[in-house]
Write a protein that holds these residues in place. Structure first.
Motif, mmCIF file in Angstrom:
data_model
loop_
_atom_site.group_PDB
_atom_site.id
_atom_site.type_symbol
_atom_site.label_atom_id
_atom_site.label_comp_id
_atom_site.label_asym_id
_atom_site.label_seq_id
_atom_site.Cartn_x
_atom_site.Cartn_y
_atom_site.Cartn_z
ATOM 1 N N THR A 44 -4.915 -6.462 -6.354
ATOM 2 C CA THR A 44 -3.816 -5.474 -5.622
ATOM 3 C C THR A 44 -5.012 -4.777 -4.651
ATOM 4 O O THR A 44 -6.283 -4.108 -5.360
ATOM 5 N N GLU B 120 -5.982 -1.761 -1.401
ATOM 6 C CA GLU B 120 -5.188 -0.367 -1.341
ATOM 7 C C GLU B 120 -5.869 -0.555 0.330
ATOM 8 O O GLU B 120 -6.779 -0.555 0.375
ATOM 9 N N ASP C 261 1.205 0.107 2.074
ATOM 10 C CA ASP C 261 -0.346 1.385 1.322
ATOM 11 C C ASP C 261 -1.242 0.273 0.417
ATOM 12 O O ASP C 261 -2.162 0.442 0.373
ATOM 13 N N THR C 262 -0.751 -1.450 0.118
ATOM 14 C CA THR C 262 -1.140 -2.113 -0.649
ATOM 15 C C THR C 262 -0.696 -3.649 -0.570
ATOM 16 O O THR C 262 0.338 -3.999 -0.001
#
Length: 116
Positions: free
Chosen positions: A43, A45, A109-110
């Motif tokens: 993941t 950012e 945002d991710t």
């Protein structure tokens, strides 16, 4: 009814019928799963204003505080706490690795990246 019925209606006892069954279970079949390449999904950012979509090919490169994700020359995000396996793979690839964006988060945002 269960076991007595099976024994009465089959030609040979069940134990003999299952003879070699374990070997047949261990033999490979058409539907066996084989992995050809290690898949690493992480993941990332994303920076504010990053315009990405699923399927984009991105560059993952080493940085002092983790890994940086970029689209060409433009940095679009970072991986804050990468695993040691991923860090080693990027380092062994000359400091760079290719990542394919799998999914963007609901708020943008991710993102989930599959790193080769």
């Amino acid at each position: 009814m269960g076991l007595d019925y099976i024994r009465a209606n089959t030609g040979k006892p069940w134990r003999k019928r299952w003879n070699g069954g374990l070997d047949r279970l261990k033999a490979p079949t058409l539907l066996d799963l084989t992995m050809t390449e290690a898949a690493r999904t992480v993941t990332a950012e994303l920076n504010a204003g990053a315009r990405v979509k699923a399927g984009d090919k991105l560059i993952v490169q080493g940085a002092a505080d983790g890994l940086t994700v970029s689209d060409g020359l433009r940095a679009i995000g970072r991986i804050a706490n990468p695993s040691t396996e991923l860090t080693t793979a990027v380092h062994n690839g000359g400091g760079y690795a290719e990542g394919v964006l799998q999914r963007v988060g609901l708020f943008g945002d991710t993102a989930e990246l599959s790193v080769k």
